[in-house]
Design a protein around this motif. Structure first.
Motif, PDB file in Angstrom:
ATOM      1  N   ASP A 160       0.844  -1.197   0.000  1.00 29.51           N
ATOM      2  CA  ASP A 160       0.000   0.000   0.000  1.00 29.51           C
ATOM      3  C   ASP A 160       0.878   1.244   0.000  1.00 29.51           C
ATOM      4  OD1 ASP A 160      -2.612   1.233   0.088  1.00 29.51           O
ATOM      5  OD2 ASP A 160      -2.157   1.784   2.156  1.00 29.51           O
ATOM      6  N   ASN A 161       1.962   1.192   0.792  1.00 35.75           N
ATOM      7  CA  ASN A 161       2.951   2.269   0.787  1.00 35.75           C
ATOM      8  C   ASN A 161       3.575   2.431  -0.598  1.00 35.75           C
ATOM      9  OD1 ASN A 161       3.075   3.589   3.223  1.00 35.75           O
ATOM     10  ND2 ASN A 161       4.971   2.653   3.899  1.00 35.75           N
ATOM     11  N   LEU A 162       3.928   1.299  -1.203  1.00 32.92           N
ATOM     12  CA  LEU A 162       4.595   1.334  -2.508  1.00 32.92           C
ATOM     13  C   LEU A 162       3.705   1.974  -3.569  1.00 32.92           C
ATOM     14  CD1 LEU A 162       7.133   0.541  -4.104  1.00 32.92           C
ATOM     15  CD2 LEU A 162       6.049  -1.663  -4.581  1.00 32.92           C
ATOM     16  N   VAL A 163       2.424   1.666  -3.547  1.00 32.46           N
ATOM     17  CA  VAL A 163       1.490   2.283  -4.495  1.00 32.46           C
ATOM     18  C   VAL A 163       1.477   3.803  -4.314  1.00 32.46           C
ATOM     19  CG1 VAL A 163      -0.935   2.509  -5.163  1.00 32.46           C
ATOM     20  CG2 VAL A 163       0.029   0.244  -4.739  1.00 32.46           C
ATOM     21  N   SER A 164       1.414   4.254  -3.070  1.00 35.18           N
ATOM     22  CA  SER A 164       1.402   5.698  -2.795  1.00 35.18           C
ATOM     23  C   SER A 164       2.704   6.362  -3.233  1.00 35.18           C
ATOM     24  CB  SER A 164       1.174   5.941  -1.302  1.00 35.18           C
ATOM     25  OG  SER A 164      -0.085   5.438  -0.890  1.00 35.18           O
ATOM     26  N   LEU A 165       3.823   5.684  -2.973  1.00 37.46           N
ATOM     27  CA  LEU A 165       5.130   6.231  -3.363  1.00 37.46           C
ATOM     28  C   LEU A 165       5.261   6.279  -4.885  1.00 37.46           C
ATOM     29  CD1 LEU A 165       7.310   4.346  -0.730  1.00 37.46           C
ATOM     30  CD2 LEU A 165       6.887   6.813  -0.793  1.00 37.46           C
ATOM     31  N   TYR A 166       4.731   5.274  -5.555  1.00 38.61           N
ATOM     32  CA  TYR A 166       4.752   5.237  -7.022  1.00 38.61           C
ATOM     33  C   TYR A 166       3.868   6.340  -7.588  1.00 38.61           C
ATOM     34  CZ  TYR A 166       3.734   3.504 -11.751  1.00 38.61           C
ATOM     35  OH  TYR A 166       3.559   3.400 -13.109  1.00 38.61           O
ATOM     36  N   ASN A 167       2.695   6.512  -7.042  1.00 33.81           N
ATOM     37  CA  ASN A 167       1.771   7.544  -7.532  1.00 33.81           C
ATOM     38  C   ASN A 167       2.304   8.953  -7.300  1.00 33.81           C
ATOM     39  OD1 ASN A 167      -0.056   5.645  -8.447  1.00 33.81           O
ATOM     40  ND2 ASN A 167      -1.317   5.693  -6.593  1.00 33.81           N
ATOM     41  N   SER A 168       3.150   9.110  -6.286  1.00 32.07           N
ATOM     42  CA  SER A 168       3.729  10.430  -5.990  1.00 32.07           C
ATOM     43  C   SER A 168       5.119  10.592  -6.612  1.00 32.07           C
ATOM     44  CB  SER A 168       3.796  10.648  -4.478  1.00 32.07           C
ATOM     45  OG  SER A 168       4.576   9.645  -3.854  1.00 32.07           O
ATOM     46  N   ASN A 169       5.498   9.641  -7.467  1.00 33.23           N
ATOM     47  CA  ASN A 169       6.769   9.693  -8.216  1.00 33.23           C
ATOM     48  C   ASN A 169       8.011   9.675  -7.324  1.00 33.23           C
ATOM     49  OD1 ASN A 169       5.511   9.922 -10.846  1.00 33.23           O
ATOM     50  ND2 ASN A 169       5.013  12.038 -10.294  1.00 33.23           N
ATOM     51  N   LYS A 170       7.900   9.030  -6.171  1.00 29.93           N
ATOM     52  CA  LYS A 170       9.068   8.912  -5.297  1.00 29.93           C
ATOM     53  C   LYS A 170       9.850   7.632  -5.554  1.00 29.93           C
ATOM     54  CE  LYS A 170       7.312  11.826  -1.557  1.00 29.93           C
ATOM     55  NZ  LYS A 170       6.974  11.909  -0.115  1.00 29.93           N
ATOM     56  N   ILE A 171       9.211   6.665  -6.224  1.00 31.99           N
ATOM     57  CA  ILE A 171       9.862   5.421  -6.625  1.00 31.99           C
ATOM     58  C   ILE A 171       9.429   5.118  -8.060  1.00 31.99           C
ATOM     59  CG2 ILE A 171       9.986   2.927  -6.247  1.00 31.99           C
ATOM     60  CD1 ILE A 171       9.674   3.356  -3.312  1.00 31.99           C
ATOM     61  N   ASN A 172      10.384   4.698  -8.892  1.00 36.20           N
ATOM     62  CA  ASN A 172      10.039   4.393 -10.279  1.00 36.20           C
ATOM     63  C   ASN A 172      10.447   2.969 -10.642  1.00 36.20           C
ATOM     64  OD1 ASN A 172      12.853   4.440 -11.036  1.00 36.20           O
ATOM     65  ND2 ASN A 172      12.740   6.682 -11.033  1.00 36.20           N
ATOM     66  N   ALA A 173      10.241   2.621 -11.902  1.00 33.53           N
ATOM     67  CA  ALA A 173      10.467   1.248 -12.356  1.00 33.53           C
ATOM     68  C   ALA A 173      11.922   0.805 -12.246  1.00 33.53           C
ATOM     69  CB  ALA A 173       9.987   1.106 -13.798  1.00 33.53           C
TER      70      ALA A 173
END
Length: 291
Positions: A212-225
């Motif tokens: 759930d954290n990872l989804v939020s971080l991905y949506n906020s562009n803090k983690i990428n592919a």
């Protein structure tokens, strides 16, 4: 010289501190050990209070829960020495020269040094197998902040992201920021044992929270592919327009996979499939809820 920071949550760290004090004294260095429980209100803190009787050692307890990253940031601001050694409360040095090995590594002019994490070879009880197998197979090669030596000024400039208050992926964001700012992270063979094993059910629930954290971080562009295999595969599925199918397959097989993960023979391959499916499901749910 050295400030050792130990974020604590519902764990007895007296034995760990005792060992660290002994090793620091043998090295003849100036040091302090700061332990801070994150509002667990645990009975373990009764014994943890004995840490205050050691010279140069302190035990604190937060009145409100901060989350691991923010708790470490708080400890770092209290630290008085130039070097910070961050150790998780459920770790323990794997050798008698643990502190000396770090001191010797400083001569290499490194700013950030990771000592590594290992797991005991003894097979745990059946209800803890998923955590043990995952740790031995995946975490021993991962980059983690649970045994990390770092210059204080660098850490204070690039602390943990305090918007991450729930369990999961704070390390990935932390190291991503350091790498983007061109800091080299040196790995040496100076591991700690990871001692605190959750049950498979507890670990599975923590994994869901982390995703759930990872989804939020991905949506906020803090983690990428480039930083997450889950996101890399998710974006490929998205490109191929297979997210809907992935969600259907996940819902259909979720219970069966969970039964395997909680069994005496958990499969890490199925665990990877589960995490990817759950990520896709959460991402789709958040999109639907945004409308």
């Amino acid at each position: 010289m050295l400030s050792i920071l130990i974020p604590v949550y519902n764990y007895n760290v007296l034995e760990l501190v005792t060992e660290l004090v002994k090793q620091c004294d043998l090295c003849g260095i100036n040091f302090e050990i700061l332990c801070q429980d994150d509002a667990s209100n645990s009975k373990e803190n009764i014994q943890n209070q004995e840490i205050n009787s050691f010279s140069n050692c302190s035990f604190f307890a937060n009145e409100i829960n901060l989350g691991r990253g923010k708790n470490i940031n708080s400890l770092a601001r209290k630290a008085k020495y130039d070097w910070l050694l961050i150790l998780d409360c459920d770790t323990f040095p794997s050798n008698n020269n643990f502190i000396q090995n770090y001191i010797s590594a400083l001569s290499e002019s490194a700013n950030i040094i990771f000592g590594g994490i290992i797991y005991e070879d003894k097979r745990p009880s059946n209800e803890k197998l998923l955590r043990w197998i995952y740790g031995k197979e995946r975490e021993t090669s991962a980059l983690l902040s649970s045994n990390l030596l770092i210059k204080k000024d660098i850490f204070l400039q690039y602390p943990f992201d305090e918007s991450i208050t729930k369990y999961g992926y704070e390390d990935l964001v932390f190291f991503s920021v350091l790498k983007k700012n061109h800091f080299e992270i040196i790995r040496i063979q100076n591991p700690t044992f990871h001692l605190g094993l959750e049950t498979s059910e507890q670990f599975l629930n923590k994994t869901k929270t982390a995703l759930d954290n990872l989804v939020s971080l991905y949506n906020s562009n803090k983690i990428n592919a480039s930083e997450s295999k889950i996101i890399k595969v998710f974006e490929l599925l998205k490109k191929l327009k297979l997210i809907h199918l992935s969600n259907l397959l996940f819902k259909k097989n979720k219970t069966k996979i969970e039964q395997n993960l909680l069994s005496q023979k958990p499969s890490l391959f199925l665990f990877d499939i589960y995490k990817l499916g759950y990520f896709c499901f959460l991402h789709s749910s958040k999109i639907l809820n945004s409308y």
